[in-house]
Write a protein that holds these residues in place. Sequence first.
Motif, PDB file in Angstrom:
ATOM      1  N   LYS A   1       0.848  -1.196   0.000  1.00 36.78           N
ATOM      2  CA  LYS A   1       0.000   0.000   0.000  1.00 36.78           C
ATOM      3  C   LYS A   1       0.885   1.247   0.000  1.00 36.78           C
ATOM      4  CE  LYS A   1      -2.043   3.532   2.298  1.00 36.78           C
ATOM      5  NZ  LYS A   1      -1.563   4.480   3.319  1.00 36.78           N
ATOM      6  N   PHE A   2       0.539   2.196  -0.839  1.00 36.23           N
ATOM      7  CA  PHE A   2       1.311   3.445  -0.934  1.00 36.23           C
ATOM      8  C   PHE A   2       0.397   4.624  -0.612  1.00 36.23           C
ATOM      9  CE2 PHE A   2       3.352   0.298  -3.551  1.00 36.23           C
ATOM     10  CZ  PHE A   2       4.690   0.429  -3.178  1.00 36.23           C
ATOM     11  N   GLY A   3       0.817   5.415   0.367  1.00 40.68           N
ATOM     12  CA  GLY A   3       0.031   6.576   0.795  1.00 40.68           C
ATOM     13  C   GLY A   3       0.224   7.758  -0.149  1.00 40.68           C
ATOM     14  N   GLY A   4      -0.529   8.812   0.118  1.00 39.51           N
ATOM     15  CA  GLY A   4      -0.577   9.974  -0.775  1.00 39.51           C
ATOM     16  C   GLY A   4       0.761  10.632  -1.049  1.00 39.51           C
ATOM     17  N   THR A   5       1.607  10.771  -0.008  1.00 44.83           N
ATOM     18  CA  THR A   5       2.886  11.450  -0.239  1.00 44.83           C
ATOM     19  C   THR A   5       3.808  10.597  -1.113  1.00 44.83           C
ATOM     20  OG1 THR A   5       3.553  10.590   1.909  1.00 44.83           O
ATOM     21  CG2 THR A   5       2.990  12.923   1.811  1.00 44.83           C
ATOM     22  N   SER A   6       3.616   9.276  -1.066  1.00 44.03           N
ATOM     23  CA  SER A   6       4.476   8.381  -1.859  1.00 44.03           C
ATOM     24  C   SER A   6       4.199   8.480  -3.351  1.00 44.03           C
ATOM     25  CB  SER A   6       4.291   6.931  -1.408  1.00 44.03           C
ATOM     26  OG  SER A   6       4.714   6.778  -0.076  1.00 44.03           O
ATOM     27  N   VAL A   7       3.055   9.079  -3.726  1.00 41.74           N
ATOM     28  CA  VAL A   7       2.703   9.200  -5.154  1.00 41.74           C
ATOM     29  C   VAL A   7       2.350  10.649  -5.525  1.00 41.74           C
ATOM     30  CG1 VAL A   7       1.961   6.794  -5.493  1.00 41.74           C
ATOM     31  CG2 VAL A   7       0.301   8.450  -4.636  1.00 41.74           C
ATOM     32  N   GLU A   8       2.916  11.624  -4.765  1.00 39.31           N
ATOM     33  CA  GLU A   8       2.416  13.000  -4.933  1.00 39.31           C
ATOM     34  C   GLU A   8       2.832  13.683  -6.236  1.00 39.31           C
ATOM     35  OE1 GLU A   8       3.573  15.217  -1.501  1.00 39.31           O
ATOM     36  OE2 GLU A   8       5.686  15.219  -2.015  1.00 39.31           O
ATOM     37  N   ASN A   9       3.877  13.199  -6.896  1.00 42.79           N
ATOM     38  CA  ASN A   9       4.247  13.795  -8.192  1.00 42.79           C
ATOM     39  C   ASN A   9       4.796  12.694  -9.110  1.00 42.79           C
ATOM     40  OD1 ASN A   9       6.958  13.311  -7.422  1.00 42.79           O
ATOM     41  ND2 ASN A   9       7.027  15.274  -6.342  1.00 42.79           N
TER      42      ASN A   9
ATOM     43  N   ASN B   1       6.632 -12.714  -7.626  1.00 42.34           N
ATOM     44  CA  ASN B   1       5.488 -12.595  -6.714  1.00 42.34           C
ATOM     45  C   ASN B   1       4.249 -12.150  -7.483  1.00 42.34           C
ATOM     46  OD1 ASN B   1       6.876 -12.880  -4.029  1.00 42.34           O
ATOM     47  ND2 ASN B   1       8.015 -11.148  -4.862  1.00 42.34           N
ATOM     48  N   LYS B   2       3.099 -12.546  -6.952  1.00 43.77           N
ATOM     49  CA  LYS B   2       1.847 -11.942  -7.420  1.00 43.77           C
ATOM     50  C   LYS B   2       1.667 -10.669  -6.599  1.00 43.77           C
ATOM     51  CE  LYS B   2      -0.353 -16.196  -8.805  1.00 43.77           C
ATOM     52  NZ  LYS B   2      -1.538 -17.053  -8.773  1.00 43.77           N
ATOM     53  N   VAL B   3       1.411  -9.551  -7.263  1.00 40.67           N
ATOM     54  CA  VAL B   3       1.412  -8.275  -6.534  1.00 40.67           C
ATOM     55  C   VAL B   3       0.052  -7.578  -6.629  1.00 40.67           C
ATOM     56  CG1 VAL B   3       2.645  -6.113  -6.158  1.00 40.67           C
ATOM     57  CG2 VAL B   3       3.837  -8.029  -7.225  1.00 40.67           C
ATOM     58  N   VAL B   4      -0.484  -7.285  -5.445  1.00 40.87           N
ATOM     59  CA  VAL B   4      -1.711  -6.490  -5.351  1.00 40.87           C
ATOM     60  C   VAL B   4      -1.343  -5.206  -4.609  1.00 40.87           C
ATOM     61  CG1 VAL B   4      -4.063  -6.379  -4.425  1.00 40.87           C
ATOM     62  CG2 VAL B   4      -3.161  -8.553  -5.324  1.00 40.87           C
ATOM     63  N   VAL B   5      -1.658  -4.079  -5.224  1.00 39.15           N
ATOM     64  CA  VAL B   5      -1.259  -2.785  -4.676  1.00 39.15           C
ATOM     65  C   VAL B   5      -2.506  -1.978  -4.329  1.00 39.15           C
ATOM     66  CG1 VAL B   5      -0.129  -0.594  -5.258  1.00 39.15           C
ATOM     67  CG2 VAL B   5       0.861  -2.766  -6.040  1.00 39.15           C
ATOM     68  N   VAL B   6      -2.446  -1.304  -3.196  1.00 42.36           N
ATOM     69  CA  VAL B   6      -3.495  -0.331  -2.846  1.00 42.36           C
ATOM     70  C   VAL B   6      -2.840   1.039  -2.882  1.00 42.36           C
ATOM     71  CG1 VAL B   6      -5.001   0.515  -0.992  1.00 42.36           C
ATOM     72  CG2 VAL B   6      -4.792  -1.952  -1.416  1.00 42.36           C
ATOM     73  N   VAL B   7      -3.510   1.986  -3.490  1.00 37.61           N
ATOM     74  CA  VAL B   7      -2.928   3.331  -3.540  1.00 37.61           C
ATOM     75  C   VAL B   7      -3.953   4.369  -3.074  1.00 37.61           C
ATOM     76  CG1 VAL B   7      -3.388   3.699  -6.008  1.00 37.61           C
ATOM     77  CG2 VAL B   7      -1.477   4.871  -4.939  1.00 37.61           C
ATOM     78  N   SER B   8      -3.423   5.406  -2.409  1.00 36.23           N
ATOM     79  CA  SER B   8      -4.250   6.525  -1.939  1.00 36.23           C
ATOM     80  C   SER B   8      -4.249   7.642  -2.966  1.00 36.23           C
ATOM     81  CB  SER B   8      -3.674   7.117  -0.649  1.00 36.23           C
ATOM     82  OG  SER B   8      -3.636   6.188   0.370  1.00 36.23           O
ATOM     83  N   ALA B   9      -5.056   8.632  -2.698  1.00 38.29           N
ATOM     84  CA  ALA B   9      -5.079   9.828  -3.548  1.00 38.29           C
ATOM     85  C   ALA B   9      -3.739  10.558  -3.437  1.00 38.29           C
ATOM     86  CB  ALA B   9      -6.216  10.741  -3.109  1.00 38.29           C
TER      87      ALA B   9
ATOM     88  N   GLY C   1      -7.696   2.601  -2.965  1.00 40.68           N
ATOM     89  CA  GLY C   1      -7.969   2.461  -1.535  1.00 40.68           C
ATOM     90  C   GLY C   1      -9.169   3.277  -1.107  1.00 40.68           C
ATOM     91  N   PHE C   2      -9.640   3.029   0.152  1.00 38.64           N
ATOM     92  CA  PHE C   2     -10.531   3.978   0.829  1.00 38.64           C
ATOM     93  C   PHE C   2     -11.987   3.922   0.347  1.00 38.64           C
ATOM     94  CE2 PHE C   2     -11.503   8.800   0.470  1.00 38.64           C
ATOM     95  CZ  PHE C   2     -11.784   9.033   1.804  1.00 38.64           C
ATOM     96  N   GLN C   3     -12.319   2.951  -0.520  1.00 36.80           N
ATOM     97  CA  GLN C   3     -13.656   3.007  -1.121  1.00 36.80           C
ATOM     98  C   GLN C   3     -14.265   1.650  -1.413  1.00 36.80           C
ATOM     99  OE1 GLN C   3     -13.257   3.537  -5.680  1.00 36.80           O
ATOM    100  NE2 GLN C   3     -11.919   5.074  -4.800  1.00 36.80           N
TER     101      GLN C   3
END
Length: 241
Positions: free
Chosen positions: A7-15, A34-42, A135-137
């Motif tokens: 899971k990657f939070g908002g600052t990790s994907v901000e630009n 690996n099989k990879v499932v990712v959750v990402v925030s806004a 994420g989040f929804q």
Amino acid sequence: MSIIVQKFGGTSVENAERVFNVAKIITNTYSNNNKVVVVVSAQGKTTDNLISQALEINNNPSKRELDVLLSTGEQMSVAILSMAIEKLGFPVVSLLGWQAGFKTNNNYGNAQIENLDSNRILSELNKKNIVIVAGFQGIDKFNNITTFGRGGSDTSAVALAAKLKSDICKIYTDVDGVYDLDPKENTKAKKISKINYDKMLNLAKSGAKVLNINSIKLAKKYNVKIEVLSSLKNIPGTIVF
Ligand code: ADP
Ligand code: ASP
Ligand code: MG
């Protein structure tokens, strides 16, 4: 082949630079078989900005419409991150909360997950896709969009790790682990290498937003091991067990 949830939070994907940094972490994990499932925030402050935009129009919007609006932050980031992964030449698919099977109650703004149907994710993994989940929804039983409360992408990630029986749920953020005090506010804060669910819950209740409270409760219930670590430094983080 094990399933890893990241899971990657908002600052990790901000630009764009951070998005590609994250895309590389994900594709390296995938390349290691690996099989990879990712959750990402806004991205960055998107959710805060969406709330301000809503309040500019109506200072008392319905919770339903607020959830329709706030969910778009994560809709944007799954598409952007997936495009970066495509650019690196890897097979990827983005899924919104409802497409990933998140069914919730109708408590808009603080919805609880009632069921998680992982069939779509499993079929995408079988097609060798990297799966990027918003994420989040989720959706309620009448297909209304719901959101999980601030910081709720952590809960999406832990729920997926529980459902997919992932060995570990890796929560990447802008600090390199859990500290006894907020490391951004206290230069003397000490990093914790391992912390149990109950102690982590107490820290979160006293304001450590590094992990969302509901996500810790869920991790305890399903015995999901979490690692909180930095998306920018390649060093071990904190194990929550
Ligand atoms: P993300 O966008 O990755 O979900 P958050 O902002 O929700 O990140 O959580 C990470 C932030 O939590 C850190 O930037 C840090 O300032 C804050 N924080 C507060 N208390 C703690 C703590 N005890 N240990 C680590 N981080 C903490
Ligand atoms: N984007 C949402 C928020 O800012 C959810 C999350 O980041 O986990 O609260
Ligand atoms: Mg957070």
